[in-house]
Design a protein around this motif. Structure first.
Motif, PDB file in Angstrom:
ATOM      1  N   GLY A 139      -3.618  -0.028  10.709  1.00 31.44           N
ATOM      2  CA  GLY A 139      -2.971  -0.477  12.536  1.00 31.44           C
ATOM      3  C   GLY A 139      -1.432   0.227  12.168  1.00 31.44           C
ATOM      4  O   GLY A 139      -1.240   0.472  13.747  1.00 31.44           O
TER       5      GLY A 139
ATOM      6  N   GLY B  67      -7.240   4.197  10.633  1.00 31.33           N
ATOM      7  CA  GLY B  67      -7.878   3.447   9.922  1.00 31.33           C
ATOM      8  C   GLY B  67      -8.503   1.933  10.902  1.00 31.33           C
ATOM      9  O   GLY B  67      -9.778   2.043  10.270  1.00 31.33           O
ATOM     10  N   GLU B  68      -8.114   2.057  11.818  1.00 36.06           N
ATOM     11  CA  GLU B  68      -8.778   1.307  12.579  1.00 36.06           C
ATOM     12  C   GLU B  68      -9.535   2.000  13.683  1.00 36.06           C
ATOM     13  O   GLU B  68     -11.004   1.752  13.331  1.00 36.06           O
TER      14      GLU B  68
ATOM     15  N   PHE C  81     -11.218   4.471  11.305  1.00 40.05           N
ATOM     16  CA  PHE C  81     -12.479   4.671  10.583  1.00 40.05           C
ATOM     17  C   PHE C  81     -13.281   2.957  11.209  1.00 40.05           C
ATOM     18  O   PHE C  81     -14.807   2.900  10.060  1.00 40.05           O
TER      19      PHE C  81
ATOM     20  N   GLY D  78     -13.097   2.441   6.399  1.00 46.11           N
ATOM     21  CA  GLY D  78     -12.691   4.315   5.516  1.00 46.11           C
ATOM     22  C   GLY D  78     -13.564   4.824   4.644  1.00 46.11           C
ATOM     23  O   GLY D  78     -13.379   5.362   4.234  1.00 46.11           O
ATOM     24  N   PRO D  79     -13.577   3.463   3.398  1.00 43.53           N
ATOM     25  CA  PRO D  79     -14.071   3.936   2.093  1.00 43.53           C
ATOM     26  C   PRO D  79     -15.249   4.148   2.063  1.00 43.53           C
ATOM     27  O   PRO D  79     -15.728   5.301   1.562  1.00 43.53           O
TER      28      PRO D  79
ATOM     29  N   GLY E 182       0.561   4.708   2.698  1.00 41.45           N
ATOM     30  CA  GLY E 182      -0.924   3.157   3.658  1.00 41.45           C
ATOM     31  C   GLY E 182      -2.641   3.403   3.125  1.00 41.45           C
ATOM     32  O   GLY E 182      -2.806   4.705   2.746  1.00 41.45           O
TER      33      GLY E 182
ATOM     34  N   VAL F  56      -4.835   4.943   3.951  1.00 44.66           N
ATOM     35  CA  VAL F  56      -6.049   6.376   4.739  1.00 44.66           C
ATOM     36  C   VAL F  56      -5.296   6.911   4.001  1.00 44.66           C
ATOM     37  O   VAL F  56      -6.013   7.777   3.790  1.00 44.66           O
TER      38      VAL F  56
ATOM     39  N   SER G 260      -5.277   7.163   0.905  1.00 42.98           N
ATOM     40  CA  SER G 260      -6.641   7.434   0.120  1.00 42.98           C
ATOM     41  C   SER G 260      -7.519   8.363   0.275  1.00 42.98           C
ATOM     42  O   SER G 260      -8.743   8.103  -0.513  1.00 42.98           O
ATOM     43  N   ASN G 261      -7.937   8.223   1.615  1.00 48.23           N
ATOM     44  CA  ASN G 261      -8.859   8.834   2.135  1.00 48.23           C
ATOM     45  C   ASN G 261      -9.035  10.276   1.565  1.00 48.23           C
ATOM     46  O   ASN G 261      -7.856  10.986   1.180  1.00 48.23           O
TER      47      ASN G 261
ATOM     48  N   CYS H 156      -1.666   2.888  -2.288  1.00 51.27           N
ATOM     49  CA  CYS H 156      -2.180   3.197  -1.115  1.00 51.27           C
ATOM     50  C   CYS H 156      -2.376   1.971  -0.252  1.00 51.27           C
ATOM     51  O   CYS H 156      -1.536   1.448   0.762  1.00 51.27           O
TER      52      CYS H 156
ATOM     53  N   ASP I 206      -2.953  -2.856   0.845  1.00 51.52           N
ATOM     54  CA  ASP I 206      -2.140  -3.515   0.410  1.00 51.52           C
ATOM     55  C   ASP I 206      -1.971  -4.101  -0.723  1.00 51.52           C
ATOM     56  O   ASP I 206      -3.138  -4.416  -1.633  1.00 51.52           O
TER      57      ASP I 206
HETATM   58  O1  KG4 Z   1      -2.989  -0.093   4.078  1.00 55.12           O
HETATM   59  P1  KG4 Z   1      -3.455  -0.971   4.899  1.00 55.12           P
HETATM   60  O2  KG4 Z   1      -4.533  -1.494   3.167  1.00 55.12           O
HETATM   61  O3  KG4 Z   1      -3.667  -1.943   5.942  1.00 55.12           O
HETATM   62  C1  KG4 Z   1      -2.674  -1.835   6.406  1.00 55.12           C
HETATM   63  O4  KG4 Z   1      -1.689  -2.063   6.563  1.00 55.12           O
HETATM   64  O5  KG4 Z   1      -3.591  -1.526   7.657  1.00 55.12           O
HETATM   65  O6  KG4 Z   1      -4.749   0.097   4.979  1.00 55.12           O
HETATM   66  C2  KG4 Z   1      -6.501  -0.534   5.376  1.00 55.12           C
HETATM   67  C3  KG4 Z   1      -7.365   0.061   6.492  1.00 55.12           C
HETATM   68  C4  KG4 Z   1      -8.560  -0.170   7.022  1.00 55.12           C
HETATM   69  O7  KG4 Z   1      -8.114   0.900   8.501  1.00 55.12           O
HETATM   70  C5  KG4 Z   1      -9.419   1.362   5.323  1.00 55.12           C
HETATM   71  O8  KG4 Z   1     -10.797   0.941   6.130  1.00 55.12           O
HETATM   72  C6  KG4 Z   1      -8.541   2.311   5.603  1.00 55.12           C
HETATM   73  O9  KG4 Z   1      -7.332   1.855   5.872  1.00 55.12           O
HETATM   74  N1  KG4 Z   1      -8.967   3.075   4.065  1.00 55.12           N
HETATM   75  C7  KG4 Z   1      -9.140   4.104   4.225  1.00 55.12           C
HETATM   76  C8  KG4 Z   1      -9.858   4.742   2.922  1.00 55.12           C
HETATM   77  N2  KG4 Z   1      -9.251   3.407   2.208  1.00 55.12           N
HETATM   78  C9  KG4 Z   1      -8.776   2.676   3.054  1.00 55.12           C
HETATM   79  N3  KG4 Z   1      -9.702   5.066   5.333  1.00 55.12           N
HETATM   80  C10 KG4 Z   1     -10.186   6.586   5.204  1.00 55.12           C
HETATM   81  N4  KG4 Z   1     -10.566   6.795   4.031  1.00 55.12           N
HETATM   82  C11 KG4 Z   1     -10.121   6.078   3.461  1.00 55.12           C
HETATM   83  N5  KG4 Z   1     -10.486   6.185   1.478  1.00 55.12           N
END
Ligand code: KG4
Ligand code: ZN
Length: 359
Positions: A150, A175-176, A178, A192-193, A292, A294, A296-297, A323, A325
């Motif tokens: 978000g 993240g959105e 992705f 994302g993952p 956050g 992302v 962890s990318n 990273c 929630d």
């Molecule tokens: O921080 P989070 O758990 O929840 C929010 O506060 O939004 O982030 C979730 C977001 C999702 O959009 C997910 O696709 C993304 O983080 N995400 C990644 C990766 N792991 C999780 N995006 C890119 N690469 C990753 N390895």
């Protein structure tokens, strides 16, 4: 010794954790609802609230039992009160208030974004001279890039609670982007993952997708809607009636699916890195922090790590499970707030669009 119970229910994870002295995680329980929301390709707010209601008590009991403590051993409660889905936030907030009231404990509402930043203090517990010192020490001031489903915020952190937001996204969060591209390509949720993993076998330079930057020198804002449209146009431009991209992509374009997603990911990473390094230069910081989901990318970590090192800057990020929630980061942030005498009262309400500057 100070024991804080953290509670987090802002989106689709029901989480509770016990953290000792703001740095030692005694328990970190996360009940993910991903499997439920996956069939809808995203989080359905009403379902999330109902699931939080079912899960919140067992998750808190589990967190206390793994930490081998009871309510009477706690010194305080920290709970996310925004930003997030209002119905989801209210479940955690009401539960935290009930526990605080019935056990006569102080409680504090935490901004979810601030919580993401504090995940780094759990990973690099060196503030105020505690814990290891030296190259691993995370000291003020630093620049943090909070990238999640978000948010995309570039924030200068002067001290505890001292934030200056330098840039944020004008449209989608990374993240959105992705998640939406993965949905469009029918790859799964969360995207994302999946894209991160697939990209490891692709050529990030295969398709030169456009990068968006704002022209005015001052703005460090981001925009990720253009790259999303560029990927959609690229695929539909090569055959608008494809139903299974995974199988057919390479037969209709010169590129494989890994090439396509690696090129998309590279464009997102480029945009994040360029503004982050510019902001680091403007503020003259020596430390860059990622926070956050992302964060962890793997490509973002690798490339930003290399580019930061070349400029003599340190890059810090938490391990993967801190990273995304979780409630340990909320408990950690709560420890520092309560230590400074910052408490909330029982009239605290959930704030869906809470921003960092008003914490
Ligand atoms: O921080 P989070 O758990 O929840 C929010 O506060 O939004 O982030 C979730 C977001 C999702 O959009 C997910 O696709 C993304 O983080 N995400 C990644 C990766 N792991 C999780 N995006 C890119 N690469 C990753 N390895
Ligand atoms: Zn988050």
């Amino acid at each position: 010794m100070t024991l804080i119970l953290g509670i987090e229910t802002s989106c689709d994870e029901t989480a509770a954790a016990v953290v000792k002295d703001g740095k030692k995680i005694l328990s970190n329980v996360v009940a993910s609802q991903v499997a439920i929301h996956r069939k809808f390709w995203g989080v359905v707010p009403e379902i999330a609230s109902r699931k939080h209601l079912e899960l919140i008590n067992p998750v808190i009991s589990e967190a206390l039992s793994r930490a081998k403590i009871g309510f009477s051993d706690l010194d305080g409660i920290a709970v996310t009160y925004g930003p997030g889905l209002v119905g989801a936030l209210l479940v955690g907030l009401s539960t935290a208030k009930a526990i605080a009231y019935s056990n006569n404990l102080p409680f504090v509402g935490i901004n979810h974004l601030e919580g993401h930043i504090y995940a780094n203090y759990l990973e690099h517990p060196s503030l105020r001279g505690r814990g290891p010192s030296g190259p691993e020490a995370l000291k003020f001031p630093f620049l943090v890039l909070i990238v999640s489903g978000g948010h995309s915020d570039l924030v200068y952190v002067k001290n505890h609670g001292g934030y200056e937001v330098l840039g944020r996204t004008r449209d989608d969060a990374p993240g959105e982007a992705f998640d939406k591209i993965a949905k469009f390509l029918k790859l799964g949720y969360p995207g994302g993952p999946i894209i991160d993993k697939l990209s490891k076998n692709g050529d990030p330079k295969a398709i030169p997708f456009p990068r968006s930057y704002f022209k005015t020198k001052e703005t460090l804002d981001f925009s990720f809607s253009g790259i999303k449209t560029a990927v959609v146009n690229y695929v539909t431009g090569h055959g608008s009636r494809i139903t299974s991209y995974r199988e057919k992509l390479s037969s209709i374009t010169r590129h494989s699916l890994p090439d396509l997603v690696a090129s998309f990911q590279e464009a997102v990473v480029d945009m994040l890195i360029k503004n982050t390094l510019r902001a680091a230069k403007i503020k003259g910081v020596k430390r860059i922090v990622l926070a956050g989901g992302v964060a962890s990318n793997s490509r973002l970590r690798k490339r930003l790590g290399e580019e930061a090192k070349a400029k003599g800057l340190g890059l810090y990020y938490p391990r993967e499970e801190l990273c995304t929630d979780n409630a340990a980061m909320i408990a950690c942030c709560g420890y520092y707030k309560l230590k400074e005498g910052i408490e909330s009262d029982l009239s605290l309400n959930a704030v869906a669009n809470l921003s960092l500057s008003v914490t």
